[in-house]
Design a protein around this motif. Structure first.
Motif, PDB file in Angstrom:
ATOM      1  N   LYS A  91      50.347  30.884  34.697  1.00 33.25           N
ATOM      2  CA  LYS A  91      50.586  32.472  35.398  1.00 33.25           C
ATOM      3  C   LYS A  91      51.929  32.864  34.692  1.00 33.25           C
ATOM      4  O   LYS A  91      52.859  32.073  34.534  1.00 33.25           O
TER       5      LYS A  91
ATOM      6  N   HIS B 257      55.010  35.474  35.447  1.00 36.27           N
ATOM      7  CA  HIS B 257      55.747  35.997  36.676  1.00 36.27           C
ATOM      8  C   HIS B 257      56.684  37.031  36.259  1.00 36.27           C
ATOM      9  O   HIS B 257      57.192  37.158  35.538  1.00 36.27           O
TER      10      HIS B 257
ATOM     11  N   ASP C 258      60.351  37.035  41.496  1.00 42.45           N
ATOM     12  CA  ASP C 258      59.344  36.481  42.186  1.00 42.45           C
ATOM     13  C   ASP C 258      59.712  35.166  42.801  1.00 42.45           C
ATOM     14  O   ASP C 258      60.658  34.387  42.266  1.00 42.45           O
TER      15      ASP C 258
ATOM     16  N   HIS D 190      46.755  32.603  49.274  1.00 45.37           N
ATOM     17  CA  HIS D 190      46.393  33.601  48.858  1.00 45.37           C
ATOM     18  C   HIS D 190      45.995  33.222  47.413  1.00 45.37           C
ATOM     19  O   HIS D 190      46.577  32.463  46.502  1.00 45.37           O
ATOM     20  N   SER D 191      44.573  33.787  46.843  1.00 48.36           N
ATOM     21  CA  SER D 191      43.887  33.371  45.602  1.00 48.36           C
ATOM     22  C   SER D 191      45.187  33.539  44.479  1.00 48.36           C
ATOM     23  O   SER D 191      45.015  32.992  43.246  1.00 48.36           O
ATOM     24  N   ASP D 192      45.753  34.630  44.544  1.00 52.17           N
ATOM     25  CA  ASP D 192      46.731  34.824  43.319  1.00 52.17           C
ATOM     26  C   ASP D 192      47.842  33.877  43.413  1.00 52.17           C
ATOM     27  O   ASP D 192      48.907  34.047  42.265  1.00 52.17           O
ATOM     28  N   GLU D 193      47.958  33.159  44.363  1.00 51.59           N
ATOM     29  CA  GLU D 193      49.120  32.187  44.156  1.00 51.59           C
ATOM     30  C   GLU D 193      48.979  30.923  43.514  1.00 51.59           C
ATOM     31  O   GLU D 193      49.613  30.592  42.527  1.00 51.59           O
TER      32      GLU D 193
ATOM     33  N   HIS E 210      41.750  30.452  43.058  1.00 49.95           N
ATOM     34  CA  HIS E 210      40.777  30.623  44.233  1.00 49.95           C
ATOM     35  C   HIS E 210      40.381  29.480  44.848  1.00 49.95           C
ATOM     36  O   HIS E 210      39.846  29.564  45.891  1.00 49.95           O
TER      37      HIS E 210
END
Length: 656
Positions: free
Chosen positions: A61, A63, A67, A84-87, A90
């Motif tokens: 990812k 960032h 963040d 959360h899936s964005d962390e 999925h």
């Protein structure tokens, strides 16, 4: 109201107390291997409670400035974490509305970019050739997480390993980063128990960290003064050596001026001296100062595994070394040894599958192994005090294991430098599948399944069921299983070699894509074939028989061995004495009001209900009996048909 994560935190810590004598790790330098790679290996043996079976891909990812990187207390059991899936991808997102997001213990500043990596109980391997193996250890301190009674610390080893894989491409970077975070924010270990019931024999950690630059480091860490901060030391494995850890610190004396081979926290000397664990005059010994001072025979559990690993590479020591006292406690094996000949990936598999075969501690021998040489020793009942089994390298309660082979970045793109040979359930019964550090996905079967529910869609269940079925007659079934392991692993070794040779023919990106497809397809193939083998074994090895076909001659009965029968009453003939009197039958608790009337009524019912038995001098009785039997069978058949028509779901869909 407490969050879902905090509510489970106390339970996790209590369960983790029982995990202290658990995992084994190995690190091998590049000049000690047959192909010039470095290797790290791990058996995840913490099966004292259920575990989350999923191997999860955490994506890379980018960032934004400002963040936060949140830190969590992960579960051992399913679900490992809910985010959360964005962390973190999925796979860790809620599966339904019952799963609540975990609340973080705290956070640290996020970096601009984080690497993708494979994750399970600990971070495993990332996309740029860094891999980490773990083994719990004991220390003279304990620490607890923030927001728990007596807790002051943010990081456990699992989150430290994940941050290292997110941010580092070298073992040295990983050591320095984890050490800095632990000292700054505090280190605790899940094996520390609770503040009310501290457990020192599982309060510390050891890691082996290997990289694409050709280095392997051993990292020992524990909680610091007043159950806060951390104390740590790290030592590089010599290029021509192998190092083994089985739940105990192994770093001894250190020359901290030699930064190429030794690193440590600034308080490594001062804290030991303050606590009276080092007098400041003798040469400082990290393990002697800080290791959990266990003077019981349980020290044999870790040290025997270390002895065996070194024995299997040609360097044998006294297997009773741990019993020999010295000035500061008990003797230890060396930090590392030079193998007699170069070590291959396949020999590392052999080491992880070991249960002391052909040694005085061979688990396939003796009464405990039973008539069929079963090396598995389950735990004793909780009420049993004292005693214990030998602890082999391969143990029934293992959830997974791996050997990561890390090749030089000078010859491979980063995504293909690390090949993690990954196996599910106990090592002696698994098939090691090559998974590249840089590949993006695995078959769904590797991210499916829970230990409480059998699932034909789960890769773990294929290996677990086979491992349990083989226990019925181990030395009868295991040889056939070994042949299938070898066949599949030979195939894997061949296609990995073929993929490596494509570097001369394919664009680097196409090379990586081709490697990922071969790995994905092979993992699917192995799981499919292993399920077929499970069902084959269930039919072939059944009721003490070996059945290879439908002819009468296709059934063989191996039978019990004579030595074992002699240990039982098999050869003892019944003894009959003329002086034995019949045992008096007890009176019924509630006698009928009129026993005579009841007996007569019963006889009348029996006369009316009983079928006429065949008479040897007449065929009429046979006809009547056959008629009765036919009616019974017809009725039973009709009942089965009705049941199948009315409840097909129950008949066919029991297994998800």
């Amino acid at each position: 109201m407490m969050s879902y994560g905090y509510a489970l935190l106390g339970l996790v810590l209590l369960l983790a107390v029982h995990m202290s004598i658990s995992c084994t790790l190995i690190g091998v330098g590049r000049k000690a291997t047959s192909d010039g790679s470095v290797m790290v290996a791990h058996t995840d043996d913490a099966g004292w409670g259920t575990a989350d079976l999923r191997v999860v891909r955490v994506p890379a990812k980018h960032h934004k400035h400002g963040d936060k990187r949140y830190v969590y207390a992960f579960n051992i059991q399913y679900p490992r974490v809910v985010l959360h899936s964005d962390e973190r991808g999925h796979e860790y997102a809620p599966e339904d509305h019952h799963q609540k997001h975990f609340k973080p213990l705290g956070h640290i500043p996020q970096v601009k970019h984080t690497y993708a990596y494979w994750d399970q109980d600990y971070g495993l391997t990332n996309e740029v050739g860094l891999s980490i193996a773990e083994s719990t250890a004991g220390a003279k301190t304990v620490g607890f997480p923030l927001h728990s009674p007596g807790g002051h610390n943010l990081f456990d080893v699992s989150e430290l390993s994940r941050v290292a894989l997110e941010r580092c491409d070298s073992a040295r970077c990983a050591v320095e980063l984890m050490g800095h975070l632990a000292v700054t924010h505090g280190f605790y270990n899940n094996g520390s128990g609770t503040a009310a019931r501290p457990s020192y024999d599982g309060s510390a950690e050891c890691l082996a960290i290997g990289d694409k630059h050709g280095e392997v480091w051993i990292f020992n860490i524990m909680t610091g003064e007043n159950n806060r901060s951390a104390v740590w030391a790290a030592q590089r494995v010599p290029d021509g050596h192998i190092a083994a850890i089985a739940n105990t610190f192994t770093i001894r004396t250190m020359d901290l001026k030699d930064k190429d081979h030794y690193l440590a926290s600034d308080n490594v000397h001062s804290f030991a001296k303050k606590m009276g664990w080092w007098d400041g005059r003798r040469e400082f010994d990290f393990t002697a100062a800080y290791a959990f001072a266990d003077k019981s025979e349980e020290r044999m559990l870790p040290d025997r595994r270390t002895w065996r690993i070194y024995d299997l590479v040609g360097q044998s020591f006294d297997p009773y070394l741990a019993f020999k006292p010295r000035a500061n406690g008990f003797e230890w094996h060396p930090f590392s040894v030079a193998p007699k000949k170069p070590i291959s990936v396949r020999w590392m598999h052999r080491i992880l599958r070991d249960y002391y075969e052909d040694t005085p501690f061979d688990q396939t021998k003796g009464n405990a192994a039973g008539p069929f040489g079963n090396p598995v020793r389950w735990n004793a009942n909780a009420s049993v005090v004292g005693g214990g089994w030998e602890r082999p390298i391969s143990i029934f309660r293992a959830t997974y294991s791996f050997v990561t082979q890390i090749r030089s970045h000078k010859h491979y793109p980063d995504a293909l430098t690390a090949v993690m040979w990954y196996g599910l359930d106990a090592p002696h019964g698994t098939v090691y599948c090559p998974i590249y550090g840089g590949q993006s996905k695995l078959p769904k079967s590797y991210t499916t399944g829970m230990q409480s529910k059998v699932s034909l869609k789960s890769a773990w269940w294929a290996f677990s069921l086979m491992n349990n079925w083989v226990l019925i007659s181990y030395n009868v079934m295991h040889p056939e299983r070994v042949r299938n392991q070898k066949r599949l692993e030979d195939k894997a070794e061949a296609w990995v070699k073929e993929v490596d040779e494509n570097k001369h023919h394919l664009h680097p990106q196409h090379w990586v894509e081709h490697a990922e497809k071969r790995s994905y397809d092979f993992a699917e193939e192995v799981v499919s074939e292993w399920w077929e083998l499970v069902f084959k074994f269930m039919a072939k090895y059944n009721n003490g028989n070996v059945i290879t076909g439908e002819l009468v001659s296709d059934m063989n009965i191996p039978g019990y061995p004579e030595w074992w029968l002699k240990e039982t009453d098999y050869f003892q003939k019944p003894k009959i004495s003329k002086h034995i009197k019949p045992v008096a039958q007890p009176e019924p608790e509630f006698a009928p009001a009129s026993a005579a009337a009841t007996s007569e009524a019963t006889r009348q019912v029996q006369r009316r209900a009983a079928p006429v038995l065949p008479d040897a001098r007449s065929g009429s009785g046979v006809v009547e009996v056959m008629s009765s039997v036919s009616l019974v069978l017809f009725g039973a058949f009709g009942a089965v048909v009705i049941l199948r028509l009315t409840d097909k779901r129950t008949m066919y869909n029991e297994l998800p």
